[in-house]
Write a protein that holds these residues in place. Structure first.
Motif, PDB file in Angstrom:
ATOM      1  N   LEU A   1       0.831  -1.209   0.000  1.00 13.35           N
ATOM      2  CA  LEU A   1       0.000   0.000   0.000  1.00 13.35           C
ATOM      3  C   LEU A   1       0.864   1.257   0.000  1.00 13.35           C
ATOM      4  CD1 LEU A   1      -2.736  -1.120   2.562  1.00 13.35           C
ATOM      5  CD2 LEU A   1      -3.075  -0.715   0.118  1.00 13.35           C
ATOM      6  N   LEU A   2       1.968   1.226   0.715  1.00 21.67           N
ATOM      7  CA  LEU A   2       2.867   2.380   0.753  1.00 21.67           C
ATOM      8  C   LEU A   2       3.524   2.629  -0.600  1.00 21.67           C
ATOM      9  CD1 LEU A   2       4.717   2.215   4.201  1.00 21.67           C
ATOM     10  CD2 LEU A   2       3.538   4.190   3.240  1.00 21.67           C
ATOM     11  N   ARG A   3       3.736   1.575  -1.365  1.00 20.20           N
ATOM     12  CA  ARG A   3       4.415   1.725  -2.655  1.00 20.20           C
ATOM     13  C   ARG A   3       3.508   2.321  -3.730  1.00 20.20           C
ATOM     14  NH1 ARG A   3       7.443  -3.183  -1.307  1.00 20.20           N
ATOM     15  NH2 ARG A   3       5.706  -4.459  -2.046  1.00 20.20           N
ATOM     16  N   ARG A   4       2.217   2.300  -3.493  1.00 24.19           N
ATOM     17  CA  ARG A   4       1.304   2.809  -4.519  1.00 24.19           C
ATOM     18  C   ARG A   4       1.483   4.314  -4.673  1.00 24.19           C
ATOM     19  NH1 ARG A   4      -4.252  -0.653  -3.284  1.00 24.19           N
ATOM     20  NH2 ARG A   4      -3.264  -2.713  -3.470  1.00 24.19           N
ATOM     21  N   SER A   5       1.466   4.767  -5.903  1.00 24.35           N
ATOM     22  CA  SER A   5       1.815   6.156  -6.193  1.00 24.35           C
ATOM     23  C   SER A   5       0.665   7.123  -5.973  1.00 24.35           C
ATOM     24  CB  SER A   5       2.306   6.269  -7.643  1.00 24.35           C
ATOM     25  OG  SER A   5       1.296   5.830  -8.546  1.00 24.35           O
ATOM     26  N   ARG A   6      -0.539   6.625  -5.902  1.00 19.95           N
ATOM     27  CA  ARG A   6      -1.684   7.526  -5.825  1.00 19.95           C
ATOM     28  C   ARG A   6      -1.744   8.233  -4.476  1.00 19.95           C
ATOM     29  NH1 ARG A   6      -6.144   2.850  -6.304  1.00 19.95           N
ATOM     30  NH2 ARG A   6      -4.560   2.194  -7.788  1.00 19.95           N
ATOM     31  N   PHE A   7      -2.352   9.423  -4.484  1.00 12.19           N
ATOM     32  CA  PHE A   7      -2.525  10.186  -3.252  1.00 12.19           C
ATOM     33  C   PHE A   7      -3.921   9.906  -2.696  1.00 12.19           C
ATOM     34  CE2 PHE A   7       1.006  12.546  -5.088  1.00 12.19           C
ATOM     35  CZ  PHE A   7       1.805  12.738  -3.965  1.00 12.19           C
ATOM     36  N   GLY A   8      -4.118   8.713  -2.231  1.00 14.72           N
ATOM     37  CA  GLY A   8      -5.377   8.305  -1.639  1.00 14.72           C
ATOM     38  C   GLY A   8      -5.134   7.750  -0.257  1.00 14.72           C
ATOM     39  N   PRO A   9      -6.084   7.016   0.300  1.00 15.49           N
ATOM     40  CA  PRO A   9      -5.937   6.491   1.662  1.00 15.49           C
ATOM     41  C   PRO A   9      -4.961   5.329   1.771  1.00 15.49           C
ATOM     42  CG  PRO A   9      -8.001   5.740   0.695  1.00 15.49           C
ATOM     43  CD  PRO A   9      -7.422   6.731  -0.277  1.00 15.49           C
ATOM     44  N   GLU A  10      -4.636   4.678   0.649  1.00 18.55           N
ATOM     45  CA  GLU A  10      -3.825   3.465   0.720  1.00 18.55           C
ATOM     46  C   GLU A  10      -2.479   3.663   1.420  1.00 18.55           C
ATOM     47  OE1 GLU A  10      -5.198   4.591  -2.046  1.00 18.55           O
ATOM     48  OE2 GLU A  10      -6.406   3.024  -3.017  1.00 18.55           O
ATOM     49  N   PRO A  11      -1.678   4.683   1.063  1.00 20.31           N
ATOM     50  CA  PRO A  11      -0.386   4.839   1.752  1.00 20.31           C
ATOM     51  C   PRO A  11      -0.535   5.122   3.244  1.00 20.31           C
ATOM     52  CG  PRO A  11      -0.413   6.060  -0.313  1.00 20.31           C
ATOM     53  CD  PRO A  11      -1.813   5.630  -0.053  1.00 20.31           C
ATOM     54  N   VAL A  12      -1.614   5.775   3.641  1.00 23.04           N
ATOM     55  CA  VAL A  12      -1.842   6.057   5.064  1.00 23.04           C
ATOM     56  C   VAL A  12      -2.116   4.759   5.812  1.00 23.04           C
ATOM     57  CG1 VAL A  12      -3.303   7.279   6.713  1.00 23.04           C
ATOM     58  CG2 VAL A  12      -2.685   8.369   4.540  1.00 23.04           C
ATOM     59  N   VAL A  13      -2.991   3.930   5.258  1.00 26.35           N
ATOM     60  CA  VAL A  13      -3.279   2.623   5.864  1.00 26.35           C
ATOM     61  C   VAL A  13      -2.004   1.780   5.888  1.00 26.35           C
ATOM     62  CG1 VAL A  13      -4.624   0.504   5.640  1.00 26.35           C
ATOM     63  CG2 VAL A  13      -5.686   2.713   5.140  1.00 26.35           C
ATOM     64  N   GLY A  14      -1.237   1.834   4.811  1.00 22.87           N
ATOM     65  CA  GLY A  14       0.006   1.080   4.760  1.00 22.87           C
ATOM     66  C   GLY A  14       0.996   1.521   5.814  1.00 22.87           C
ATOM     67  N   ALA A  15       1.103   2.827   6.045  1.00 25.62           N
ATOM     68  CA  ALA A  15       2.029   3.331   7.062  1.00 25.62           C
ATOM     69  C   ALA A  15       1.646   2.829   8.453  1.00 25.62           C
ATOM     70  CB  ALA A  15       2.043   4.856   7.049  1.00 25.62           C
ATOM     71  N   VAL A  16       0.352   2.855   8.765  1.00 25.30           N
ATOM     72  CA  VAL A  16      -0.094   2.352  10.072  1.00 25.30           C
ATOM     73  C   VAL A  16       0.241   0.876  10.213  1.00 25.30           C
ATOM     74  CG1 VAL A  16      -2.082   1.973  11.583  1.00 25.30           C
ATOM     75  CG2 VAL A  16      -1.939   4.069  10.223  1.00 25.30           C
ATOM     76  N   ALA A  17       0.030   0.113   9.154  1.00 25.69           N
ATOM     77  CA  ALA A  17       0.311  -1.323   9.193  1.00 25.69           C
ATOM     78  C   ALA A  17       1.787  -1.592   9.433  1.00 25.69           C
ATOM     79  CB  ALA A  17      -0.137  -1.974   7.884  1.00 25.69           C
ATOM     80  N   VAL A  18       2.659  -0.917   8.693  1.00 27.21           N
ATOM     81  CA  VAL A  18       4.095  -1.158   8.809  1.00 27.21           C
ATOM     82  C   VAL A  18       4.611  -0.705  10.175  1.00 27.21           C
ATOM     83  CG1 VAL A  18       6.338  -0.495   7.877  1.00 27.21           C
ATOM     84  CG2 VAL A  18       4.480  -1.085   6.326  1.00 27.21           C
ATOM     85  N   LEU A  19       4.181   0.445  10.641  1.00 25.92           N
ATOM     86  CA  LEU A  19       4.596   0.924  11.965  1.00 25.92           C
ATOM     87  C   LEU A  19       4.129  -0.027  13.065  1.00 25.92           C
ATOM     88  CD1 LEU A  19       3.777   4.711  11.525  1.00 25.92           C
ATOM     89  CD2 LEU A  19       6.054   3.803  12.005  1.00 25.92           C
ATOM     90  N   SER A  20       2.899  -0.502  12.961  1.00 26.03           N
ATOM     91  CA  SER A  20       2.334  -1.385  13.993  1.00 26.03           C
ATOM     92  C   SER A  20       3.050  -2.726  14.026  1.00 26.03           C
ATOM     93  CB  SER A  20       0.836  -1.587  13.743  1.00 26.03           C
ATOM     94  OG  SER A  20       0.142  -0.360  13.791  1.00 26.03           O
TER      95      SER A  20
END
Length: 319
Positions: free
Chosen positions: A269-288
């Motif tokens: 999700l973090l690797r996706r280039s779009r400016f949508g919710p996906e990178p935010v969800v991905g960041a929470v997942a990786v940090l957690s």
């Protein structure tokens, strides 16, 4: 594309640098004493709340506190929908606060150790769902009433088990509903919770929690009379987590498998280039996931062990 969304995604991607990472986790796990591990952490992103001489539980809580701080910062950079997603993903902190509060309300003052001061509740800030109201309750019955009047819903009882399970079921359903990118994680985590409670502990969930769980797991699964039937009836969104775990006694293996999947999906999700919710969800997942592995590594360091003494699935991040 709004400036708020761009700023929120940029912040999410920047937070990847706050992870300890596989090498750092192994360094912590390889420490021969807990103090050695704490010294290592004092030079990392987890340094803020780590103090020399801390117990294992205190050090692990410090890691969780740092994670919470990162999530609060991340939520603060999001537009409303992004902040709502972070709040749903961070619901475990409010559950932890509520469990601790209920233990204090239910404590017998005559019992040895009951006067021991608990750690302060996590400071949730804008990530709170109903904590301000829950914290003001003075009896278990009041707490249940407050939960029933909030987004958490009635847990079906005021015992510690009913409240803890009811809140986790509610959190999973809300996460799947509000954060589609996390729906697979929510369903699988709920399957693990339900399987443990019913087929390992042997405790039936309150009817209201069973009905909520059925929204993600299906009616056949929550009515199953055996673990084998439960596994067979699960939807694909949850069945993958229990694949190959033929006995309920082996459900403990699913914990690491779940975190592996969350971290792997989060990276994608973090690797996706779009400016949508996906990178935010991905960041929470990786940090957690990083915080979970770090807490496990601290446990190992406290035992004086090394990476070879700990299950590889706990220490190794998925590729």
């Amino acid at each position: 594309m709004g400036a708020g969304r761009v700023a929120g995604v940029t912040r999410a991607r920047a937070l990847r640098t706050r992870c300890l990472g596989p090498d750092g986790v192994r360094n912590v796990a390889g420490s021969r004493t807990l103090d050695d591990a704490l010294r290592y952490l004092s030079a990392t992103a987890y340094r803020h709340d780590v103090t020399p001489g801390a117990t294992t539980a205190e050090a692990q809580r410090a890691v969780s506190t740092t994670l919470l701080w990162h999530l609060r910062v991340l939520a603060g950079w999001q537009p409303a929908t992004g902040a709502d997603a972070v709040r749903a993903l961070a619901a475990g902190f409010e559950i932890s606060n509520t469990e601790q509060h209920l233990r204090a309300l239910s404590a017998d003052p005559r019992r040895p150790g009951s006067q021991r001061l608990p750690p302060p509740p996590y400071r949730l800030g804008a990530l709170a769902i109903a904590w301000t109201r829950l914290a003001r309750t003075r009896t278990p019955a009041e707490l249940r009433t407050a939960l029933a009047a909030s987004a958490w819903g009635d847990p079906g009882g005021d015992s510690p088990a009913a409240v803890a399970t009811g809140m986790r079921v509610s959190a999973a359903v809300r996460l799947a509903t509000e954060v589609p990118d996390a729906a697979r994680w929510a369903a699988a985590r709920l399957a693990l919770l339900f399987g443990r409670e019913v087929f390992v502990v042997g405790r039936r969930l309150p009817d209201v929690s069973v009905r909520r769980a059925a929204r993600l797991l299906g009616g056949r699964a929550v009515r199953a009379g055996s673990y084998a039937d439960f596994r067979q009836a699960l939807p694909a969104t949850a069945k993958w987590l229990l694949d190959g775990l033929d006995e309920a006694a082996n459900l403990w293996r699913a914990e690491a498998r779940w975190w592996d999947a969350v971290e792997r999906d989060g990276r994608e999700l973090l690797r996706r280039s779009r400016f949508g919710p996906e990178p935010v969800v991905g960041a929470v997942a990786v940090l957690s996931a990083d915080a979970w592995r770090t807490r496990g590594a601290l446990e190992l360091a406290a035992r004086g062990g090394g990476p070879g003494d700990w299950p590889a699935e706990v220490l190794d991040a998925p590729g």
